[in-house]
Design an enzyme around this catalytic site. Structure first.
Site, PDB file in Angstrom:
ATOM      1  N   GLY A 135       0.848  -1.192   0.000  1.00  0.00           N
ATOM      2  CA  GLY A 135       0.000   0.000   0.000  1.00  0.00           C
ATOM      3  C   GLY A 135       0.881   1.238   0.000  1.00  0.00           C
ATOM      4  N   GLU A 371      -3.992   8.331  -2.162  1.00  0.00           N
ATOM      5  CA  GLU A 371      -2.965   9.174  -2.830  1.00  0.00           C
ATOM      6  C   GLU A 371      -1.808   9.490  -1.878  1.00  0.00           C
ATOM      7  OE1 GLU A 371      -3.330  10.761  -6.102  1.00  0.00           O
ATOM      8  OE2 GLU A 371      -5.292   9.904  -6.536  1.00  0.00           O
ATOM      9  N   SER A 374      -1.422  10.598   5.242  1.00  0.00           N
ATOM     10  CA  SER A 374      -0.817  11.785   5.884  1.00  0.00           C
ATOM     11  C   SER A 374       0.606  11.485   6.356  1.00  0.00           C
ATOM     12  CB  SER A 374      -1.668  12.226   7.082  1.00  0.00           C
ATOM     13  OG  SER A 374      -2.847  12.839   6.637  1.00  0.00           O
TER      14      SER A 374
HETATM   15  C1  FAD Z   1     -11.547   4.059  -1.574  1.00  0.00           C
HETATM   16  C2  FAD Z   1     -10.149   3.799  -2.009  1.00  0.00           C
HETATM   17  C3  FAD Z   1      -9.808   3.971  -3.348  1.00  0.00           C
HETATM   18  C4  FAD Z   1      -8.519   3.707  -3.793  1.00  0.00           C
HETATM   19  N1  FAD Z   1      -8.217   3.801  -5.128  1.00  0.00           N
HETATM   20  C5  FAD Z   1      -7.012   3.347  -5.576  1.00  0.00           C
HETATM   21  C6  FAD Z   1      -6.749   3.244  -6.975  1.00  0.00           C
HETATM   22  O1  FAD Z   1      -7.578   3.610  -7.820  1.00  0.00           O
HETATM   23  N2  FAD Z   1      -5.560   2.733  -7.386  1.00  0.00           N
HETATM   24  C7  FAD Z   1      -4.600   2.321  -6.505  1.00  0.00           C
HETATM   25  O2  FAD Z   1      -3.557   1.866  -6.944  1.00  0.00           O
HETATM   26  N3  FAD Z   1      -4.819   2.417  -5.152  1.00  0.00           N
HETATM   27  C8  FAD Z   1      -5.998   2.907  -4.679  1.00  0.00           C
HETATM   28  N4  FAD Z   1      -6.244   2.975  -3.314  1.00  0.00           N
HETATM   29  C9  FAD Z   1      -5.209   2.558  -2.385  1.00  0.00           C
HETATM   30  C10 FAD Z   1      -4.654   3.673  -1.524  1.00  0.00           C
HETATM   31  O3  FAD Z   1      -3.783   4.476  -2.267  1.00  0.00           O
HETATM   32  C11 FAD Z   1      -3.995   3.001  -0.302  1.00  0.00           C
HETATM   33  O4  FAD Z   1      -5.047   2.550   0.534  1.00  0.00           O
HETATM   34  C12 FAD Z   1      -3.057   3.925   0.461  1.00  0.00           C
HETATM   35  O5  FAD Z   1      -1.919   4.231  -0.305  1.00  0.00           O
HETATM   36  C13 FAD Z   1      -2.602   3.323   1.787  1.00  0.00           C
HETATM   37  O6  FAD Z   1      -2.200   2.003   1.661  1.00  0.00           O
HETATM   38  P1  FAD Z   1      -2.807   0.885   2.638  1.00  0.00           P
HETATM   39  O7  FAD Z   1      -4.270   1.068   2.679  1.00  0.00           O
HETATM   40  O8  FAD Z   1      -2.281  -0.435   2.241  1.00  0.00           O
HETATM   41  O9  FAD Z   1      -2.272   1.257   4.075  1.00  0.00           O
HETATM   42  P2  FAD Z   1      -0.849   0.815   4.717  1.00  0.00           P
HETATM   43  O10 FAD Z   1       0.248   1.151   3.776  1.00  0.00           O
HETATM   44  O11 FAD Z   1      -0.946  -0.562   5.216  1.00  0.00           O
HETATM   45  O12 FAD Z   1      -0.757   1.807   5.948  1.00  0.00           O
HETATM   46  C14 FAD Z   1      -1.454   1.579   7.173  1.00  0.00           C
HETATM   47  C15 FAD Z   1      -1.078   2.694   8.140  1.00  0.00           C
HETATM   48  O13 FAD Z   1       0.325   2.630   8.409  1.00  0.00           O
HETATM   49  C16 FAD Z   1       0.902   3.894   8.132  1.00  0.00           C
HETATM   50  N5  FAD Z   1       2.263   3.721   7.618  1.00  0.00           N
HETATM   51  C17 FAD Z   1       2.697   2.889   6.645  1.00  0.00           C
HETATM   52  N6  FAD Z   1       4.018   3.040   6.441  1.00  0.00           N
HETATM   53  C18 FAD Z   1       4.419   4.006   7.295  1.00  0.00           C
HETATM   54  C19 FAD Z   1       5.659   4.640   7.564  1.00  0.00           C
HETATM   55  N7  FAD Z   1       6.759   4.319   6.890  1.00  0.00           N
HETATM   56  N8  FAD Z   1       5.692   5.598   8.521  1.00  0.00           N
HETATM   57  C20 FAD Z   1       4.577   5.958   9.198  1.00  0.00           C
HETATM   58  N9  FAD Z   1       3.382   5.407   8.979  1.00  0.00           N
HETATM   59  C21 FAD Z   1       3.300   4.446   8.059  1.00  0.00           C
HETATM   60  C22 FAD Z   1       0.020   4.527   7.067  1.00  0.00           C
HETATM   61  O14 FAD Z   1       0.187   5.938   7.010  1.00  0.00           O
HETATM   62  C23 FAD Z   1      -1.341   4.090   7.571  1.00  0.00           C
HETATM   63  O15 FAD Z   1      -1.767   4.957   8.584  1.00  0.00           O
HETATM   64  C24 FAD Z   1      -7.535   3.280  -2.855  1.00  0.00           C
HETATM   65  C25 FAD Z   1      -7.875   3.139  -1.503  1.00  0.00           C
HETATM   66  C26 FAD Z   1      -9.155   3.379  -1.086  1.00  0.00           C
HETATM   67  C27 FAD Z   1      -9.477   3.154   0.371  1.00  0.00           C
END
Ligand code: FAD
Length: 389
Positions: A135, A371, A374
């Site tokens: 993600g 995108e 935070s």
């Molecule tokens: C409704 C929706 C539509 C979307 N549409 C698309 C799309 O069209 N195409 C696409 O490719 N993606 C899409 N996404 C994916 C979206 O970009 C990801 O959900 C987002 O980038 C976060 O990834 P994750 O959900 O796996 O969270 P994770 O990466 O698992 O993060 C979980 C938490 O850990 C924190 N975290 C992770 N790493 C760190 C770090 N190094 N330091 C501090 N905190 C950290 C994050 O900030 C977050 O709070 C969509 C998501 C949603 C919910």
């Protein structure tokens, strides 16, 4: 308080903003309650919005005029996004904004099969980067594309892919090798243009989500999907470069969208604080409420200026990744505070479906996550201050 147009727009630009405002009021807002109830936008309504937005000259406003798009600069795009954000993504997504990354299409085949039909509103794309195991750390993607003669065979999975259930094709990122990057080996990634009806590609709609009813994501499962090399978008192995440029610009548009949502919430909060009487006076006459309004107005004014100034820097070709990150971080966090305070000012009514406050509150939550969360924006900003390691 008005949300006056800043940045010395000329008459034509003011007219565009006005057209969008009217379009939202007349063509999108009347459908909002129904979409909230059904969590669904019918194909007929989607088609109608697309046709009307095309007729109003709004379709593909984000794409350059030389490919048939609206040719708006980033500042204008931000102002249009701010207006569209008066409704949720479920509706305004149908005012088509093809992925800007499609400008990397080269040659007649890619332009005529993907880029131009998207700009003309005949095809819809989706952007598939995120995977269950990748993600925030998109470099960890595991979907692989293996060369087989002139073709690639792609296997893996994606999830959370917006409107993959209705798209005609996806811009899909897959690992095609490894490369040296800052003293480490990292995955070399390639972007592919992949038709959704490619054999071996299964689309599984998600079960539903809290934010933006009528706007859906899906998971993609790829099992040896065969795609010809002419469907490589940009250069083999350069997928990150293609994606990063686009994602950075996208963050500024998210910021603009957040400002628009916050403005709508603020308007409602101000109106309610001025109408609702308790203890014989307007609730807004209590500092506990009026200071919330003051903080909202201040936060929105700052987020608006930061966002529009960042868009203007992008137009001038001087915007940094950190600046785009600051706009997205600040505007999405201001929005979060504004909608939370708006619910508070509405009291119990703020949580009822009969007024649009709770939907703004729900919708706002995604903006701090997609995108780039935070936390990821803070990493980008901090890295630019400290220097990368
Ligand atoms: C409704 C929706 C539509 C979307 N549409 C698309 C799309 O069209 N195409 C696409 O490719 N993606 C899409 N996404 C994916 C979206 O970009 C990801 O959900 C987002 O980038 C976060 O990834 P994750 O959900 O796996 O969270 P994770 O990466 O698992 O993060 C979980 C938490 O850990 C924190 N975290 C992770 N790493 C760190 C770090 N190094 N330091 C501090 N905190 C950290 C994050 O900030 C977050 O709070 C969509 C998501 C949603 C919910």
């Amino acid at each position: 308080m008005g949300h006056g147009i800043d940045f010395a727009l000329d008459e034509e630009q003011l007219m565009i903003v006005d057209t969008v405002r009217r379009f939202v009021r007349e063509e999108l807002l009347p459908h909002e309650d129904q979409v909230e109830r059904d969590d669904h936008v019918s194909p007929e309504l989607a088609h109608e919005i697309r046709a009307k937005s095309r007729a109003a000259g709004l379709a593909a406003f984000n794409m350059p005029a030389e490919v048939g798009g609206g040719g708006l600069n980033y500042l204008m795009q931000a102002l249009v996004e701010r207006e569209l954000a008066q409704v949720g993504w479920g509706l305004h997504v149908h005012v088509a904004r093809p992925s800007k990354i499609l400008m990397a299409c080269t040659g007649d085949y890619q332009r005529e099969t993907y880029l131009l039909p998207c700009v003309a509103g005949e095809k819809t794309d989706c952007f598939a980067l995120t995977e269950p195991g990748a993600g925030s750390d998109a470099t960890a993607i595991q979907t692989r594309a293996v060369r087989d003669g002139e073709d690639f065979l792609i296997t893996g999975s994606k999830h959370f892919i917006s409107h993959a259930d209705v798209a005609d094709f996806t811009i899909l990122f897959a690992v095609t090798g490894t490369q040296e990057y800052k003293g480490r080996r990292r995955n070399e990634v390639t972007a592919f243009l992949l038709d959704m009806d490619t054999p071996g590609l299964e689309v599984q709609p998600a079960r539903g989500a809290t934010a933006n009813r009528g706007y859906h994501t899906a998971a993609l499962f790829l099992d040896n999907c065969r795609v010809h090399e002419r469907n490589v978008l940009g250069t083999v192995g350069k997928g990150w470069d293609e994606a990063n440029d686009w994602l950075t610009a996208g963050r500024v548009m998210v910021a603009a969208n957040c400002v628009g949502q916050a403005m709508r919430a603020q308007d409602m909060a101000v109106q309610w604080a001025g109408e609702r009487v308790q203890f014989g006076k307007r609730i807004g006459d209590n500092q506990g409420v009026s200071f919330k309004l003051a903080d909202m107005a201040t936060g929105i004014a700052a987020a608006n200026l930061l966002t529009l100034d960042t868009a203007r820097k992008m137009d001038a070709g001087v915007m940094t990744d950190a600046e785009a990150g600051m706009a997205k971080l600040f505007a999405s966090e201001v929005l979060g505070n504004v909608v939370d305070d708006t619910v508070q000012i509405f009291g119990g009514l703020g949580l009822m479906h009969e007024v649009p406050v709770e939907r703004l509150w729900r919708n706002a939550r995604i903006e701090r996550i997609w995108e780039g969360t935070s936390e990821i924006q803070r990493h980008i900003i901090a890295k630019s201050l400290l220097g990368a390691r």
